[in-house]
Design a protein around this motif. Structure first.
Motif, short mmCIF file in Angstrom:
data_model
loop_
_atom_site.label_atom_id
_atom_site.label_comp_id
_atom_site.label_asym_id
_atom_site.label_seq_id
_atom_site.Cartn_x
_atom_site.Cartn_y
_atom_site.Cartn_z
N GLU A 176 0.83 -1.21 0.00
CA GLU A 176 0.00 0.00 0.00
C GLU A 176 0.86 1.26 0.00
O GLU A 176 0.55 2.23 -0.69
N MET A 211 2.32 1.73 -3.51
CA MET A 211 1.31 2.24 -4.44
C MET A 211 1.03 3.71 -4.19
O MET A 211 0.86 4.49 -5.13
N ASP A 212 1.02 4.11 -2.92
CA ASP A 212 0.79 5.51 -2.57
C ASP A 212 1.94 6.39 -3.06
O ASP A 212 1.72 7.42 -3.69
N VAL A 213 3.17 5.97 -2.81
CA VAL A 213 4.34 6.75 -3.24
C VAL A 213 4.42 6.83 -4.77
O VAL A 213 4.73 7.88 -5.33
N LEU A 214 4.10 5.71 -5.44
CA LEU A 214 4.17 5.67 -6.90
C LEU A 214 2.93 6.25 -7.58
O LEU A 214 2.89 6.40 -8.79
N LYS A 215 1.90 6.52 -6.76
CA LYS A 215 0.63 7.05 -7.27
C LYS A 215 0.04 6.13 -8.34
O LYS A 215 -0.35 6.56 -9.43
N VAL A 216 0.00 4.83 -8.00
CA VAL A 216 -0.61 3.82 -8.87
C VAL A 216 -1.71 3.11 -8.09
O VAL A 216 -1.74 3.16 -6.87
N LYS A 217 -2.59 2.45 -8.83
CA LYS A 217 -3.68 1.70 -8.21
C LYS A 217 -3.53 0.23 -8.56
O LYS A 217 -2.99 -0.12 -9.60
#
Length: 140
Positions: A128, A131-137
């Motif tokens: 999680e 994904m937050d750091v990479l701004k991906v879902k």
């Protein structure tokens, strides 16, 4: 796995951009041009990956000079332009691959202790956070 560039018809209407990939018999749409290109790329890559998996020969892109927008499926729906969309079936496979990969990470012992006692799944928290750091879902 392949990289290629396919000609695509984009038909601009009052509400959406209609998309046709004549070489692969694909129809889709997008809410605007950026989304329409993304939808075209996704649809082409999905079809090519499926054809690769089924051992079906993938048609080569047509020469743009042999295409006529008047013959497009959506020719009467709005203004049609031809553009190119690049695809990479290898990259697409990597994006949709859901198998897990083992990574060895190091955290302080005290932090591991706290996480274990709190019942926290460190692997999930790491996923999680990435994904937050990479701004991906999560795709699937």
């Amino acid at each position: 796995m392949m990289k290629n560039v396919y000609p695509v018809f984009f038909t601009i209407t009052d509400t959406v951009i209609l998309v046709e990939v004549p070489d692969l018999e694909i129809l889709t749409e997008g809410k605007d041009m950026v989304n329409a290109v993304e939808m075209a790329r996704d649809a082409i890559e999905l079809k090519c990956v499926s054809m690769e998996d089924d051992k079906i020969e993938i048609p080569l892109p047509s020469d743009i000079s042999n295409l006529d927008i008047k013959n497009g499926t959506f020719a009467e729906e709005g203004t049609t332009i031809i553009s190119f969309v690049d695809i990479d079936s290898g990259e697409y496979r990597r994006k949709i691959d859901t198998k897990t990969v083992r990574k060895n990470v190091t955290i302080p012992s005290w932090l591991n202790y706290e996480a274990e006692h709190a019942g926290i799944n460190v692997s999930r928290v790491l996923q999680e956070a990435l994904m937050d750091v990479l701004k991906v879902k999560r795709t699937i």
